[in-house]
Every structure is written in C-alpha cells, then in structure tokens.
Write an enzyme that holds these catalytic residues in place. Sequence first.
Site, PDB file in Angstrom:
ATOM      1  N   GLU A   1       0.791  -1.224   0.000  1.00  0.00           N
ATOM      2  CA  GLU A   1       0.000   0.000   0.000  1.00  0.00           C
ATOM      3  C   GLU A   1       0.831   1.286   0.000  1.00  0.00           C
ATOM      4  O   GLU A   1       0.407   2.294  -0.549  1.00  0.00           O
ATOM      5  CB  GLU A   1      -0.943   0.019   1.219  1.00  0.00           C
ATOM      6  CG  GLU A   1      -2.065  -0.990   1.151  1.00  0.00           C
ATOM      7  CD  GLU A   1      -3.009  -0.749  -0.018  1.00  0.00           C
ATOM      8  OE1 GLU A   1      -3.299   0.425  -0.333  1.00  0.00           O
ATOM      9  OE2 GLU A   1      -3.433  -1.736  -0.639  1.00  0.00           O
TER      10      GLU A   1
ATOM     11  N   SER B   1     -49.763 -16.348 -21.616  1.00  0.00           N
ATOM     12  CA  SER B   1     -51.190 -16.045 -21.475  1.00  0.00           C
ATOM     13  C   SER B   1     -51.572 -15.472 -20.129  1.00  0.00           C
ATOM     14  O   SER B   1     -52.711 -15.065 -19.937  1.00  0.00           O
ATOM     15  CB  SER B   1     -52.019 -17.298 -21.750  1.00  0.00           C
ATOM     16  OG  SER B   1     -52.306 -17.385 -23.122  1.00  0.00           O
TER      17      SER B   1
END
Length: 712
Positions: A103, A363
């Site tokens: 980091e 349907s």
Amino acid sequence: MARASSPKRRSATPSRWRGRLWFATKAAIALAVLLLGALVTAVYIARAQLPSFESLKSSPNGQMIRVHAADGSVLVSLGPSYGEWLPYDRIPAVMRDATVAVEDRRFRSHLGVDPIGIARSAAIRIERGRWIQGGSTITQQLARNIFLNNQKKFGRKFREWILALALERKFTKDQVLELYLNKVYYGGGAYGIDAASRKFFGHGADRLTLAEAAVIAGLVKAPSNYSPTADADAAKGRAGVVLQQMVRNGFITQGQADSADPADVALAPAPKQNSVRYFTDWALPQLDLLIDETVKPLEVWTTLDPAMQRAADAAVRANVPRGAQGALVSIDRDGAVRAMVGGTDYVSSIYNRATQAQRQPGSAFKLFVYLAALEAGRTPEDKEIDEPVTIDGWSPRNDSRRNSGEVTLRTAFAYSLNTIAAKLGQAVGFQTVADMARRFGITTPVNTHPSMVLGTSDVRLIDMTRAFASVANKGVEITPFGITRVTADNEEIYTHEVDRSRVLVAPYVAAQMTDLLQTAVNTGTGRAAQIGRPVAGKTGTTSSSKDGWFLGFSSGLTTGVWMGRDDARPIAGLHGGTAPAKAFAQFMSAAVASRPIEQFDTQVTLPEAQLEPDAESYYGAPDNMSFVDDDGRSVGDTPPRPPVPGDDDTGFGVERPVTPPPSRPRDDLTPPDTGTERLDQDWLDRVTGQQQAPRRDAPRAQPPRDTDRPNQ
C-alpha cells in the site's frame, strides 16, 4: 536610405524582458511562500481539531442494521463487523510489513503525502489516458476512511492531503499504522484485520501467518473483487502479488515467499445464506427513500413471514425442473410481501428473479386483455366465434389446431383460446390493453403489436403478482412493500401507511375478472393449482416452454410463481399448468392453512363446454423477433417435442376423474358423470348436437400435441 537603430534602443528590449522575468520570479516566490504559509496554517488548524487517539480508537465506521421478520424474530444483521482492537505491538510483523509493502512502501519516510507517488500516478494517467493507480499513502487512506468519502473530486483530495499531513503531525507512524490496520475495510462487512481474520480464516489476527497476512493485505485495493467469500481464487492470486512486493521491498526473502503459498491457505466456510436474503436485498435499499438517518444503528421491522418463507422455498425447490430456476412472490391484501424467493439457491446466485428478471408472461398477460374487454362492457357470458383470424399478417391458432365456433368469454378464458384473445384485443384496441397493464403496475415497456395479447412483452414477477393482487382487492390498487417501521435508539423514525385510495377498475369489473380466474383454476388450464378452497388464477407459458407462470389468489393472499432458465433455453414439459401451478398449490396450502376460507363475490361457474386447454402456439409470419426460435424459424414451424411422461395436466386428453365444483347447472351442458369419460371435442360436439354420440368401444382420440409456443 534606412536609418540605423540606435544602440540604446536595441539594449532596452532585453533589459525590459529581464525586468519582467525578475518580477514574475519574485511574484512566484511570494505566492509560493503565501501558499506554503496557508498550507502550514491549514495543517495546524486541522491538527488542533483532530480527535484524540483514544477517541479515534472507539469511534465505529458504518451503520449497523438489524432486520426483523413480521413475528419479531431477527432475519439478518447487516453492516460492519469489528473484531478485537489490536495494539501495534500485538499486530504480527508480517501483517504490518505486508500492508506497507503493497500500500505505501515509503510510509516511514514521507510526511503523510508522497510527492513521488503522486507524480508516478499522474505520469501513468497521462500515458494511459485514465487513472490506473492512485498515489494515496496509508495516512491519506486513513484520513479518507475516517473523515471523508470516496468521491473522486479535487476538493476532496485537497482536504485529504491536509488531514493526512495533520495526522502525521499529531500521531506517530506506529499510531497511524495501528489506526489504519484496525479500521480499514477488508470486504465482507469486516472492518479491521481482526474482524477480517476471523471472518476469512476463523481465528484472531494475532495468529496470522505470512500467507494469511498477504491475503488480507491484498484486499484493501478492491475488497469486493478480492474478498475470499466472493472469489477465493482472486484473493489468493492477489496475495501472490503482495508476497512479491514484500520480497522487492526487502521485508522477506524469496525463499520465505515461496514457502508461504497462498493456495494452501484454508478459508473458513462462509455461513449458510438462505432465501431470506432475496427479500432483504430487495427491501433494505428502500431505506434510502424512507429515512434520512445514516449513522445510528437501525432496527428494521419487515413484512416477511418466516413460516411462509420456508414454505415458499420448499415449494420452489420441490417443483422446479432440473437445470431451471424458480421464483415466487406472495403479497397480502394490504400489499405486505409475506414471502419472496428469487432463485433456488441464494449462495450460488444472488440474482433476484422475483424482482429483477424480465421475462415474457405468455397467457398470464390475458388478464389485462379481459380486464379491458370487461371494462368496455363485455361480460363472461358474452359470445364470440372461435375461428381463424388474421390481424396485420399475424394469425394465432389454438393448440387443438381446430376451432370450436361460438363460445362464451368464460370458456375462451378458461381454455386460453388465442383467437378470442386476439379478437378482444383488436376490438378494444391494443393500446388500451397496454394502458390497462400499466394501470395495474406493469413497469416494463409494453408493445402494442397484435401479438401482445399473448404476452410478448417482458414483465417482472413482482409486477404481475401486484396486478393479480389488485384484482383480488376488488380493483383497488395494491402496492407491494416490505418495511413496516424503522427505529433508531428506540425511537420510531418511520411507519408505513397503506394507501387504499386509488381505484383501478370498478368493483364489478374486478368481480367479473375474478369469476373468469376461478373458472380457469376449477376446470381450465390451472387445475393443478387447486387447494381445496376458492382459488382464482391464470397460467402462462412462453415460446418452446421457455417460461412457466402461475399467478393466483385465495383467502386474501396473492402468489405469483415463475420458472425457467436464466439463458432462456426451452425446458421440456414446462407449462404454467404443471410445475408453477403445483408450486403455487404446495405453497398456498401451507400459507393459508390458518386463515379462514373466504368465498369470492361471484360463485364459480363452469364454462359452457369442456375443451382441450390451449397451448397457445402461433401461425403466420412473426411481427417481431419474439416469434423466432433459436434456429431462426418462426415459432409455428418448431418441430414438436417428444411427449413427456406424466405431463398430463396441461389439458384434457387423458382419463381422470371429473369432479365439477358447485355451479349453476345447464341441462344440455352438464359434464358426464362416468368419472373417466374423456372431455374432448367429441363430447363438446355431442352435447351441442353437432354429431351423434360415439360408441363406447370407439377408439379414443390421441392427446393434443404440445408443440410450438404454449402460452397457457
């Protein structure tokens, strides 16, 4: 003759430019001194305002949320989790070194902001045309996590620099690293290395090995991408990068890196999730619209019924075809969502098919066609001619491949006759049908092609269930909701109020529609949904059996079921009247068992005749791409699938006991009472006087072929 320039004039120009340059230099120096003074002042003002080290240790990040079911039980606790706070000297050296290596390798030498890192990041930005890597130090990340947000704006970045410089003026490097490692987010809801270690490895962070430390250190870059619970392989691959960074920066030797193989790291098993998470994932985002509280812990009380949820989960799992997915939504008469299943397994797929998936309803969409027709003045007893029809080049056909002549709308709806639906849609207007669908809560686009009456527009299950619930509610709008109240520090900050003010259709229209829906369940395509008490509902099946639907209501509870494959491939034997209707019946039998039996406003009425239920296939050229199968052929040309054993409740054509429900009898149309006589076209012709009754020993007709596009 040209005049020569004087030496005085020629020497004046360089002198003037030197003067301007000197002035600009002095101005730049003065400005730099001024900015530096402002920066120093800002840093020391920020330093004076920073909380103490002990205060920063005790302040949490994020908001805790506890979600309750309708009975008060806790469904799930969400939000950040924190482990034990580890002082600097208890944090394993390998964890500290891994974090610094990956980091912020110049962590020990910079003042909180790393100019070299910023320059490198900017150079890469210019070279690649986009930000590839950031130049943030560990101290900057700590400042952002505690005091700021992740907005990518220069103003936020400048404040981040000020705070980072202030943090390093107030705290030592060891204190900054201790704060960072105990507060940074590592994914999966875990804040700090101890919470991450317990979540991913099942033990505290003070026992981290080199390989485990590399896994955790690699998570900060992208917690959601590298989290072991989301992608174990990605997490271990990222850990390998961390180990090489530790070697490159002199924290470990290559031999140590080789012996610490991240592939050998044993991950703790993730806690089992269940289908409740489909519901909470749908309901909790609504908090952003309901409340403003973003800091205090929340108690959220929801509508979910745990017993119904278990029944829903079991019904979907028990009935969904192999290789398919299923979804279920159940809504109470006030709109409260009592059960929601978005798939067969939440752990393997968090995609919520109940609220996110958009599929053709077949349907089941005829609900809106008949609602529009009833509102226009038609009644269930009105007659229409079942005959070949062509509308704008589109010719729907009935599954029986024949037409029955004059039939009532009740019969046409019960057996899902496509020709009648097409005629009704044309009569009332396809735009009127689309408007009716939107009125009842369909939020997805609805096309107005003639074929739309057979459900060719994509819809969501929750929207269709809402529409049926509004019919059950006598035409008054139902709005699904999942959160009833919210409290913070024992103070009620939100209470849901049910709105019953919007009437969608007149009560008599809703009653007539319910009448038709009852008939469809009692003698039509939805017979598998019967549960021994009044039920009204409708099936839906789409092209080549790609989707199966059943939606219906009973005793104040409306439930919708969908089944199909995520890749929309056909599923042999899937029809709305089979697996979805059976799942509906299994769930509803348990869900309404403790509720009183409620009769509908209209008593169920048998259709005028017993027809073969329509599988709703198509003839004619398709009017949009929805009618072309995977091989590029129009759906009407799809070869028939082989018969599926046990697939006998998509329609009549098999011998089964006939037990008609109470009705208003008509002597000339009373169903035969032989118990096993076939209710087919021969019987219809006989009772209508169109031919002589066949001999008892006459050969039986074959069951209707289930081909093309069923839309029951």
